[in-house]
Design an enzyme around this catalytic site. Sequence first.
Site, short mmCIF file in Angstrom:
data_model
loop_
_atom_site.label_atom_id
_atom_site.label_comp_id
_atom_site.label_asym_id
_atom_site.label_seq_id
_atom_site.Cartn_x
_atom_site.Cartn_y
_atom_site.Cartn_z
N CYS A 82 0.37 4.44 3.00
CA CYS A 82 1.80 4.50 3.25
C CYS A 82 2.13 3.65 4.47
CB CYS A 82 2.22 5.95 3.47
SG CYS A 82 3.93 6.14 4.02
N CYS A 85 3.30 5.96 7.59
CA CYS A 85 2.45 6.85 8.38
C CYS A 85 0.96 6.59 8.23
CB CYS A 85 2.75 8.30 8.03
SG CYS A 85 2.24 8.78 6.37
N CYS A 130 5.33 9.76 -0.23
CA CYS A 130 4.18 10.13 0.60
C CYS A 130 4.27 11.62 0.92
CB CYS A 130 4.18 9.29 1.88
SG CYS A 130 2.90 9.78 3.06
N CYS A 133 4.73 11.98 5.10
CA CYS A 133 5.97 11.65 5.82
C CYS A 133 7.20 11.67 4.93
CB CYS A 133 5.85 10.30 6.52
SG CYS A 133 5.88 8.87 5.42
N CYS A 153 4.49 2.91 -10.42
CA CYS A 153 5.20 1.66 -10.14
C CYS A 153 5.68 1.75 -8.69
CB CYS A 153 6.35 1.51 -11.12
SG CYS A 153 7.17 -0.08 -11.04
#
Length: 166
Positions: A82, A85, A130, A133, A153
Amino acid sequence: MIKQIVLGLCLVFMGCKGNAQKEEMATKAEAKTETSFEVTKTKAEWKAELAEDEYYVLREAATESPFTSDLLDNKAEGTYVCAGCGTPVFKSETKFDSGTGWPSFYKEIEGNVAYDVDYKTGYERTEEHCATCGGHLGHVFNDGPEPTGLRHCINGVALDFVPDNK
């Protein structure tokens, strides 16, 4: 008369709701509720920390233009994390070329990606974000390759790539 029939058929077909995304993922995901995440920041903190395009995708659930991500053609071995984070969300061995213009994966790193139902396009889709976060990653669809049949996707701008050390 023929024009009216064609118009009527077009309206019927456009009104039909596809079932491709309605199965397991969308039914498992619940409508958006207030969720607390391990990493939380104010809007100002996110804006100061992220690039403008990262902010709009991760924090405002925008979508980057197709075929613009530097990660689209990345074939290196490693982990996609991510961009907000650093939580690992996808492994390179699950990446495939879906032809859609966005990095695509057939499997997430379990426990690091969370799901919600998204109705922004007028029909039910499974949004993924995510789990650490809450950053918007993209959507998952039931038209991917084996072994899962899924296509995650993902907006490339929502990801950073960490190559394996070999």
